[in-house]
Design an enzyme around this catalytic site. Structure first.
Site, PDB file in Angstrom:
ATOM      1  N   THR A 101       0.005  -4.107  -2.658  1.00  0.00           N
ATOM      2  CA  THR A 101      -0.391  -5.518  -2.781  1.00  0.00           C
ATOM      3  C   THR A 101      -1.913  -5.572  -2.825  1.00  0.00           C
ATOM      4  OG1 THR A 101       1.538  -6.138  -1.485  1.00  0.00           O
ATOM      5  CG2 THR A 101      -0.158  -7.815  -1.798  1.00  0.00           C
ATOM      6  N   LYS A 176       3.542 -12.379  -5.332  1.00  0.00           N
ATOM      7  CA  LYS A 176       3.636 -11.659  -4.046  1.00  0.00           C
ATOM      8  C   LYS A 176       2.699 -12.270  -2.997  1.00  0.00           C
ATOM      9  CE  LYS A 176       3.487  -8.518  -0.870  1.00  0.00           C
ATOM     10  NZ  LYS A 176       4.498  -8.154   0.065  1.00  0.00           N
ATOM     11  N   LYS A 244      -4.878  -9.073   4.881  1.00  0.00           N
ATOM     12  CA  LYS A 244      -5.358  -8.785   3.510  1.00  0.00           C
ATOM     13  C   LYS A 244      -4.670  -9.711   2.511  1.00  0.00           C
ATOM     14  CE  LYS A 244      -3.278  -5.034   1.851  1.00  0.00           C
ATOM     15  NZ  LYS A 244      -2.157  -5.474   1.040  1.00  0.00           N
TER      16      LYS A 244
HETATM   17  N1  LIG Z   1       5.086  -2.377   5.285  1.00  0.00           N
HETATM   18  C1  LIG Z   1       5.575  -3.444   4.674  1.00  0.00           C
HETATM   19  O1  LIG Z   1       6.447  -4.143   5.201  1.00  0.00           O
HETATM   20  C2  LIG Z   1       5.110  -3.841   3.293  1.00  0.00           C
HETATM   21  C3  LIG Z   1       5.935  -4.684   2.554  1.00  0.00           C
HETATM   22  C4  LIG Z   1       5.553  -5.060   1.272  1.00  0.00           C
HETATM   23  C5  LIG Z   1       4.351  -4.616   0.751  1.00  0.00           C
HETATM   24  N2  LIG Z   1       3.537  -3.814   1.506  1.00  0.00           N
HETATM   25  C6  LIG Z   1       2.270  -3.369   0.884  1.00  0.00           C
HETATM   26  O2  LIG Z   1       2.492  -2.042   0.447  1.00  0.00           O
HETATM   27  C7  LIG Z   1       1.285  -1.288   0.554  1.00  0.00           C
HETATM   28  C8  LIG Z   1       1.525  -0.078   1.465  1.00  0.00           C
HETATM   29  O3  LIG Z   1       1.917  -0.552   2.729  1.00  0.00           O
HETATM   30  P1  LIG Z   1       2.463   0.424   3.880  1.00  0.00           P
HETATM   31  O4  LIG Z   1       3.096  -0.456   4.878  1.00  0.00           O
HETATM   32  O5  LIG Z   1       3.233   1.552   3.293  1.00  0.00           O
HETATM   33  O6  LIG Z   1       1.061   0.937   4.467  1.00  0.00           O
HETATM   34  P2  LIG Z   1       0.730   2.311   5.226  1.00  0.00           P
HETATM   35  O7  LIG Z   1       1.880   2.777   6.009  1.00  0.00           O
HETATM   36  O8  LIG Z   1      -0.571   2.086   5.912  1.00  0.00           O
HETATM   37  O9  LIG Z   1       0.514   3.351   4.019  1.00  0.00           O
HETATM   38  C9  LIG Z   1      -0.625   3.275   3.228  1.00  0.00           C
HETATM   39  C10 LIG Z   1      -0.638   4.368   2.185  1.00  0.00           C
HETATM   40  O10 LIG Z   1      -1.922   4.365   1.567  1.00  0.00           O
HETATM   41  C11 LIG Z   1      -2.574   5.612   1.792  1.00  0.00           C
HETATM   42  N3  LIG Z   1      -3.993   5.380   2.018  1.00  0.00           N
HETATM   43  C12 LIG Z   1      -4.577   4.766   3.072  1.00  0.00           C
HETATM   44  N4  LIG Z   1      -5.902   4.729   2.915  1.00  0.00           N
HETATM   45  C13 LIG Z   1      -6.165   5.371   1.735  1.00  0.00           C
HETATM   46  C14 LIG Z   1      -7.355   5.672   1.036  1.00  0.00           C
HETATM   47  N5  LIG Z   1      -8.544   5.312   1.497  1.00  0.00           N
HETATM   48  N6  LIG Z   1      -7.234   6.318  -0.144  1.00  0.00           N
HETATM   49  C15 LIG Z   1      -6.026   6.676  -0.627  1.00  0.00           C
HETATM   50  N7  LIG Z   1      -4.860   6.420   0.000  1.00  0.00           N
HETATM   51  C16 LIG Z   1      -4.941   5.776   1.171  1.00  0.00           C
HETATM   52  C17 LIG Z   1      -1.899   6.215   2.999  1.00  0.00           C
HETATM   53  O11 LIG Z   1      -2.047   7.607   2.944  1.00  0.00           O
HETATM   54  P3  LIG Z   1      -1.712   8.557   4.209  1.00  0.00           P
HETATM   55  O12 LIG Z   1      -0.548   7.932   4.914  1.00  0.00           O
HETATM   56  O13 LIG Z   1      -1.390   9.860   3.577  1.00  0.00           O
HETATM   57  O14 LIG Z   1      -2.941   8.583   5.052  1.00  0.00           O
HETATM   58  C18 LIG Z   1      -0.462   5.765   2.769  1.00  0.00           C
HETATM   59  O15 LIG Z   1       0.142   6.577   1.810  1.00  0.00           O
HETATM   60  C19 LIG Z   1       0.213  -2.258   1.065  1.00  0.00           C
HETATM   61  O16 LIG Z   1      -0.483  -2.801  -0.029  1.00  0.00           O
HETATM   62  C20 LIG Z   1       1.053  -3.325   1.781  1.00  0.00           C
HETATM   63  O17 LIG Z   1       0.367  -4.569   1.838  1.00  0.00           O
HETATM   64  C21 LIG Z   1       3.902  -3.401   2.749  1.00  0.00           C
END
Ligand SMILES: NC(=O)c1ccc[n+]([C@@H]2O[C@H](COP(=O)([O-])OP(=O)(O)OC[C@H]3O[C@@H](n4cnc5c(N)ncnc54)[C@H](OP(=O)(O)O)[C@@H]3O)[C@@H](O)[C@H]2O)c1
Length: 298
Positions: A101, A176, A244
């Site tokens: 997102t 979204k 965010k």
């Molecule tokens: N969790 C939810 O319920 C949900 C639902 C819908 C949408 N989203 C969206 O989906 C996206 C991911 O969410 P998430 O919950 O999976 O977050 P998350 O658990 O924090 O995972 C983030 C991902 O991004 C990577 N990352 C973090 N900082 C980075 C950087 N500086 N450069 C490159 N890669 C980086 C992390 O890598 P490492 O883990 O290898 O460090 C991990 O693969 C976000 O945009 C969020 O808003 C989340």
């Protein structure tokens, strides 16, 4: 289909696992060293191709027809697009689909960078937290060309239950953002409702049941009333990420000359929770600053 998956966080790890289980040949990368290898080892045994683990996004993307990204924000997606444009090999006929997102502006910026080298770009953000990512029942809203949507659709159908093509690049992001701003506003209203109930001696079990049966109901009530009442902030969706999304939605609305007061109020509560060190907690923790304001605990 040869597919690369970049970003194995809460969401990406589960979405990629479903693609493997569906028989796709995956090459994966994630930022933290050793994490992708551990993810591959933990995959359930089954009759599917073994994913390959890579040290860089470009190496993972090498030879993949479609590259899916699930990282955090626009800066990160732009960095991936720039990296693939520089080192990702011949772009013609290849498609980068960003599922993070990041807002429409960043989606269009990433598209401009990668399309200059012959790639196509789509934004395909998702709603539904980690349980729906695990079940393959996410809602996915895609922006980009119809032909690109048709190409990636078989993959999206593995990860999602409701999959929609909603317009050009950036349009998925806008849908979204608005959805999440509403979710944040609903969660904020829910926390306040629970606190008023507590302060006035109302029966909280009855309140939750009554709201769930009628006009006070919401998905946030169903998902977050329990965790809020138990102060259980086990992270399904990080509070920092919810902030965010609300900020991005407010910025887009302001650009269009339209305010979103309920989302602005939710932003202030989320900001206050950030100040309490709750960035990585589940966004249900927005209850904490509201408890502070009310001077009571649920
Ligand atoms: N969790 C939810 O319920 C949900 C639902 C819908 C949408 N989203 C969206 O989906 C996206 C991911 O969410 P998430 O919950 O999976 O977050 P998350 O658990 O924090 O995972 C983030 C991902 O991004 C990577 N990352 C973090 N900082 C980075 C950087 N500086 N450069 C490159 N890669 C980086 C992390 O890598 P490492 O883990 O290898 O460090 C991990 O693969 C976000 O945009 C969020 O808003 C989340």
């Amino acid at each position: 289909m040869r597919v690369a998956f970049l970003g194995l966080g809460i969401m990406g790890s589960r979405m990629a696992a479903n693609l493997v289980a569906a028989g796709h040949e995956l090459s994966v990368w994630t930022r933290t060293e050793g994490k992708a290898a551990a993810w591959a080892v933990d995959l359930p045994a089954g009759d599917h191709p073994v994913p390959t683990v890579h040290d860089t996004p470009a190496s993972a993307a090498d030879g993949a027809e479609i590259v899916l990204a699930m990282v955090v924000d626009g800066q990160q997606v732009l960095a991936l697009a720039e990296g693939l444009a520089a080192d990702g090999g011949e772009g013609a006929g290849r498609l980068l689909v960003d599922m993070s997102t990041i807002g429409p502006e960043s989606a269009r910026a990433a598209a401009t960078v990668i399309e200059a080298t012959g790639w196509s770009f789509m934004d395909a953000p998702v709603t539904g937290s980690s349980p729906k990512a695990a079940d393959g029942t996410l809602t996915i809203m895609a922006g980009g060309a119809e032909a690109d949507f048709d190409r990636v659709r078989p993959l999206l159908d593995v990860m999602g239950a409701l999959v929609l093509h909603v317009g050009g690049v950036g349009q998925g992001q806008m849908v979204k953002l608005i959805n999440n701003a509403v979710a944040a506003a609903n969660a904020t209203a829910l926390a306040q409702a629970l606190l008023v109930a507590k302060a006035t001696g109302a029966d909280l079990d009855a309140l939750v049941q009554v709201m769930g049966a009628g006009s006070g109901g919401s998905t946030m009530l169903n998902l977050k009333a329990g965790p809020m009442r138990e102060h259980d902030y086990s992270t399904l969706f990080k509070l920092e990420h919810m902030l965010k999304d609300v900020r991005l939605c407010l910025e887009e609305g302001e650009r269009a000359g339209v305010g979103f007061p309920a989302a602005a109020a939710a932003r202030e509560v989320l900001n206050a929770a950030m100040g309490r060190g709750l960035a990585d907690a589940d966004f249900a923790a927005l209850l904490e600053p509201l408890e502070g304001l009310a001077g009571i605990r649920l």
